[in-house]
Design a protein around this motif. Sequence first.
Motif, PDB file in Angstrom:
ATOM      1  N   GLU A 248     -61.438  44.399 -34.591  1.00  0.00           N
ATOM      2  CA  GLU A 248     -62.818  44.788 -34.866  1.00  0.00           C
ATOM      3  C   GLU A 248     -62.870  45.428 -36.257  1.00  0.00           C
ATOM      4  N   ARG A 249     -63.875  45.079 -37.044  1.00  0.00           N
ATOM      5  CA  ARG A 249     -64.046  45.669 -38.380  1.00  0.00           C
ATOM      6  C   ARG A 249     -64.432  47.131 -38.252  1.00  0.00           C
ATOM      7  N   THR A 250     -63.839  47.966 -39.088  1.00  0.00           N
ATOM      8  CA  THR A 250     -64.082  49.398 -39.028  1.00  0.00           C
ATOM      9  C   THR A 250     -64.785  49.879 -40.289  1.00  0.00           C
ATOM     10  N   ILE A 251     -65.865  50.631 -40.093  1.00  0.00           N
ATOM     11  CA  ILE A 251     -66.645  51.171 -41.196  1.00  0.00           C
ATOM     12  C   ILE A 251     -66.566  52.690 -41.159  1.00  0.00           C
ATOM     13  N   LEU A 252     -66.267  53.264 -42.302  1.00  0.00           N
ATOM     14  CA  LEU A 252     -66.253  54.717 -42.455  1.00  0.00           C
ATOM     15  C   LEU A 252     -67.609  55.150 -42.993  1.00  0.00           C
ATOM     16  N   VAL A 253     -68.311  55.984 -42.234  1.00  0.00           N
ATOM     17  CA  VAL A 253     -69.628  56.494 -42.632  1.00  0.00           C
ATOM     18  C   VAL A 253     -69.450  57.945 -43.067  1.00  0.00           C
ATOM     19  N   VAL A 254     -69.875  58.240 -44.305  1.00  0.00           N
ATOM     20  CA  VAL A 254     -69.677  59.574 -44.869  1.00  0.00           C
ATOM     21  C   VAL A 254     -71.023  60.150 -45.297  1.00  0.00           C
ATOM     22  N   ASP A 255     -71.398  61.262 -44.712  1.00  0.00           N
ATOM     23  CA  ASP A 255     -72.637  61.950 -45.086  1.00  0.00           C
ATOM     24  C   ASP A 255     -72.559  63.372 -44.574  1.00  0.00           C
ATOM     25  N   ASP A 256     -73.094  64.317 -45.332  1.00  0.00           N
ATOM     26  CA  ASP A 256     -73.077  65.710 -44.911  1.00  0.00           C
ATOM     27  C   ASP A 256     -74.208  66.034 -43.942  1.00  0.00           C
ATOM     28  N   GLU A 257     -75.123  65.095 -43.730  1.00  0.00           N
ATOM     29  CA  GLU A 257     -76.215  65.298 -42.772  1.00  0.00           C
ATOM     30  C   GLU A 257     -75.877  64.581 -41.465  1.00  0.00           C
TER      31      GLU A 257
ATOM     32  N   LEU B 165     -74.544  50.670 -36.407  1.00  0.00           N
ATOM     33  CA  LEU B 165     -73.343  49.870 -36.659  1.00  0.00           C
ATOM     34  C   LEU B 165     -72.603  49.534 -35.370  1.00  0.00           C
ATOM     35  N   ARG B 166     -72.524  50.484 -34.457  1.00  0.00           N
ATOM     36  CA  ARG B 166     -71.863  50.209 -33.166  1.00  0.00           C
ATOM     37  C   ARG B 166     -72.620  49.142 -32.385  1.00  0.00           C
TER      38      ARG B 166
ATOM     39  N   TYR C 191     -69.513  46.895 -34.754  1.00  0.00           N
ATOM     40  CA  TYR C 191     -68.480  47.469 -35.606  1.00  0.00           C
ATOM     41  C   TYR C 191     -67.867  48.709 -34.977  1.00  0.00           C
ATOM     42  N   ALA C 192     -66.617  48.951 -35.302  1.00  0.00           N
ATOM     43  CA  ALA C 192     -65.990  50.231 -34.987  1.00  0.00           C
ATOM     44  C   ALA C 192     -66.409  51.182 -36.096  1.00  0.00           C
ATOM     45  N   VAL C 193     -66.636  52.445 -35.761  1.00  0.00           N
ATOM     46  CA  VAL C 193     -67.124  53.400 -36.752  1.00  0.00           C
ATOM     47  C   VAL C 193     -66.265  54.655 -36.734  1.00  0.00           C
ATOM     48  N   VAL C 194     -65.896  55.075 -37.926  1.00  0.00           N
ATOM     49  CA  VAL C 194     -65.214  56.343 -38.148  1.00  0.00           C
ATOM     50  C   VAL C 194     -66.167  57.153 -39.008  1.00  0.00           C
ATOM     51  N   THR C 195     -66.297  58.457 -38.742  1.00  0.00           N
ATOM     52  CA  THR C 195     -67.239  59.263 -39.504  1.00  0.00           C
ATOM     53  C   THR C 195     -66.540  60.423 -40.208  1.00  0.00           C
ATOM     54  N   ALA C 196     -67.192  60.888 -41.258  1.00  0.00           N
ATOM     55  CA  ALA C 196     -66.730  62.071 -41.988  1.00  0.00           C
ATOM     56  C   ALA C 196     -67.957  62.793 -42.508  1.00  0.00           C
TER      57      ALA C 196
ATOM     58  N   ARG D 150     -59.283  60.045 -44.179  1.00  0.00           N
ATOM     59  CA  ARG D 150     -59.458  58.991 -43.175  1.00  0.00           C
ATOM     60  C   ARG D 150     -59.254  57.586 -43.733  1.00  0.00           C
ATOM     61  N   LEU D 151     -59.048  57.438 -45.013  1.00  0.00           N
ATOM     62  CA  LEU D 151     -58.916  56.105 -45.601  1.00  0.00           C
ATOM     63  C   LEU D 151     -57.705  55.342 -45.092  1.00  0.00           C
ATOM     64  N   ASP D 152     -56.717  56.041 -44.570  1.00  0.00           N
ATOM     65  CA  ASP D 152     -55.523  55.384 -44.036  1.00  0.00           C
ATOM     66  C   ASP D 152     -55.734  54.787 -42.651  1.00  0.00           C
ATOM     67  N   GLU D 153     -56.926  54.914 -42.073  1.00  0.00           N
ATOM     68  CA  GLU D 153     -57.182  54.481 -40.700  1.00  0.00           C
ATOM     69  C   GLU D 153     -57.693  53.038 -40.602  1.00  0.00           C
ATOM     70  N   SER D 154     -57.147  52.139 -41.393  1.00  0.00           N
ATOM     71  CA  SER D 154     -57.541  50.720 -41.366  1.00  0.00           C
ATOM     72  C   SER D 154     -59.047  50.538 -41.550  1.00  0.00           C
ATOM     73  N   ILE D 155     -59.583  51.156 -42.565  1.00  0.00           N
ATOM     74  CA  ILE D 155     -61.007  51.078 -42.875  1.00  0.00           C
ATOM     75  C   ILE D 155     -61.289  49.799 -43.659  1.00  0.00           C
TER      76      ILE D 155
END
Length: 85
Positions: A4-13, A24-25, A29-34, A43-48
Amino acid sequence: MKRERTILVVDDEARIVSLVETALRQAGYAVVTASSGSTALERLDESIDLVLTDLRMPDTDGLALLSEARRRGFTIPVVLMTAFG
């Protein structure tokens, strides 16, 4: 088996992160957040496969995140988002 493609979503809100993550889910897509650029760098090492990041954040903004990711050798596509004009 295809990963599954993984997207890193980054926002302070948190509200924005939640909204984008849900969409996205639902799209499959698989989603990782920061919540910050510095956390995103960890988190960039998490197969993003793609980074969606806010342009303006308090600690490390989206451009600094992109620059540091490239300096570290990551070639992940990055999309900068902003609510500012």
